[in-house]
Design an enzyme around this catalytic site. Structure first.
Site, PDB file in Angstrom:
ATOM      1  N   SER A   1       0.788  -1.425   0.038  1.00  0.00           N
ATOM      2  CA  SER A   1       0.151  -0.113   0.367  1.00  0.00           C
ATOM      3  C   SER A   1       1.065   1.098  -0.144  1.00  0.00           C
ATOM      4  O   SER A   1       2.503   1.489   0.613  1.00  0.00           O
ATOM      5  CB  SER A   1      -0.785   0.319   0.927  1.00  0.00           C
ATOM      6  OG  SER A   1      -1.338   1.278   1.253  1.00  0.00           O
TER       7      SER A   1
ATOM      8  N   TYR B   1      -1.953   0.230  10.129  1.00  0.00           N
ATOM      9  CA  TYR B   1      -2.464  -0.500   8.308  1.00  0.00           C
ATOM     10  C   TYR B   1      -1.274  -0.145   7.584  1.00  0.00           C
ATOM     11  O   TYR B   1      -0.738  -1.216   6.870  1.00  0.00           O
ATOM     12  CB  TYR B   1      -3.388   0.158   7.871  1.00  0.00           C
ATOM     13  CG  TYR B   1      -3.956  -0.334   6.262  1.00  0.00           C
ATOM     14  CD1 TYR B   1      -3.852  -1.817   6.161  1.00  0.00           C
ATOM     15  CD2 TYR B   1      -3.708   0.649   5.597  1.00  0.00           C
ATOM     16  CE1 TYR B   1      -3.944  -2.180   4.310  1.00  0.00           C
ATOM     17  CE2 TYR B   1      -3.562   0.185   3.754  1.00  0.00           C
ATOM     18  CZ  TYR B   1      -3.868  -0.629   3.980  1.00  0.00           C
ATOM     19  OH  TYR B   1      -3.948  -1.775   2.814  1.00  0.00           O
TER      20      TYR B   1
ATOM     21  N   LYS C   1       1.840  -3.194   6.246  1.00  0.00           N
ATOM     22  CA  LYS C   1       2.511  -3.470   4.835  1.00  0.00           C
ATOM     23  C   LYS C   1       3.765  -3.458   4.770  1.00  0.00           C
ATOM     24  O   LYS C   1       4.111  -3.966   4.079  1.00  0.00           O
ATOM     25  CB  LYS C   1       1.895  -2.355   4.160  1.00  0.00           C
ATOM     26  CG  LYS C   1      -0.599  -2.172   4.133  1.00  0.00           C
ATOM     27  CD  LYS C   1       0.000  -4.162   3.504  1.00  0.00           C
ATOM     28  CE  LYS C   1      -2.000  -4.093   3.168  1.00  0.00           C
ATOM     29  NZ  LYS C   1      -1.989  -5.244   2.459  1.00  0.00           N
TER      30      LYS C   1
END
Ligand code: UDP
Length: 317
Positions: free
Chosen positions: A116, A140, A144
């Site tokens: 991402s 998040y 990643k």
């Protein structure tokens, strides 16, 4: 015939990948725990293992006969990741660790991972290249980035052929033979689905109109889900043993929230109701991908612009 494991194949992007891969003649296995995905989005004829990345036996069962993995499964809500980082580290990082281990045990040597743009955090400058500093601002993005690092080590030590594709804003929908495959999140936080469900009684909120941009609203780089999957298939073909490519995927073009609203109003043939609202915590003003590496390494150029993305998303409802 090549069999590919698609983890997260019941989700929006994963199910779209399954459909396109099947159309190109690949055999597909899917591993998904359906915590956010929808089993009815997985076509018949696919080997479906309903299970979690935290269950190594389920991973092993889903990997049978596969020679490559496209790894979409994971938690993907930024706000939730801030509130429950432990969930993100467990499912995303421990889950991906399990996947890499079981792949190694089963001699599966290729992976394309859905990373991402959140790995970069607030950019120093745009467009953002793969060499930009990685300073994620939420769990998040941090998870990643951690998975990307694990894959780099796995490739170096054990010969894995790998690509991490760092998505910017994925949008649009795919019309499959079974109907539309589209975003069906609950709660829905993304701009385009929220625009499409906007009503006069419940208008979409523009998060901030005082950003330092042309029209005061945030700018993002939207890429059509079909173009995105095409890039994954190219990545599967070009990755090399012992090598891990990190590649940004966007359209290379930025659109403001107001421009997306205008495109959606044109697609829907009525003015989408909206209200101007406060900034959302943690939003950077502008995110745009530098996609030169994707173009060079994958031989890929996105074909579908914002008008196609909103029109397909609108048609899918
Ligand atoms: N946004 C908005 N209203 C919404 C949802 C999003 O104005 O209801 C804005 C958000 O501030 C950001 C852009 O739309 O600038 C894209 O947000 P989204 O949540 O779709 O993706 P993100 O960029 O956060 O991954």
């Amino acid at each position: 015939m090549t069999r590919i494991l698609v983890t997260g194949g019941a989700g929006y992007i994963g199910a779209t990948a399954v459909d396109i891969l099947m159309g190109q003649g690949f055999d597909i296995s899917v591993l998904d725990d359906c915590s956010t995905g929808h089993e009815d989005d997985v076509p018949k004829g696919v080997k479906f293992v309903k299970g979690s990345l935290l269950n190594r036996e389920a991973i092993s069962e889903s990997l049978e006969g596969c020679s490559a993995v496209i790894h979409f499964a994971g938690k993907s809500l930024v706000g939730e990741s801030v509130a429950k980082p432990e969930l993100y580290w467990q499912v995303n990082v421990v889950g991906s660790r399990n996947l890499l281990d079981v792949m190694r045990e089963n001699k599966v040597k290729k992976i394309v991972f859905s990373s991402s743009a959140a790995t970069y955090g607030e950019p120093e400058s745009v467009p953002i290249s793969e060499n930009a500093p990685t300073r994620p601002t939420n769990a998040y993005g941090a998870t990643k980035l951690a998975i990307d690092a694990m894959i780099t080590d796995e490739a170096r030590a054990h010969g894995l052929a790998a690509a991490s594709l760092r998505y910017f804003n994925v949008a649009g929908a795919l019309q499959s033979q079974r109907g539309w495959l589209t975003e069906r999140h609950d709660p829905e936080t993304h701009l385009i689905p929220n625009i499409l469900r906007s009503t006069p009684a419940n208008p979409v909120k523009i998060f901030g109109v005082d950003w330092p941009t042309v029209d005061g609203t945030c700018i993002r780089d939207y890429v059509h889900v079909i173009d995105l999957i095409d890039a994954h298939i190219s990545a599967l073909r070009v990755i090399k043993e012992s090598s891990h490519e990190i590649i940004n995927l966007g359209s290379g073009t930025g659109y403001s929230v107001r421009e997306v609203l205008t495109a959606a109003s044109a697609a829907l043939r009525h003015q989408v109701p909206f209200i101007e609202s406060a900034r959302r915590l943690g939003d950077p003003a502008v995110l745009i991908a530098d996609i030169r590496k994707a173009q060079k390494i994958l031989g890929w150029t996105p074909q579908r612009d914002i008008n196609v993305m909103v029109a397909d998303a609108a048609a899918s409802r």
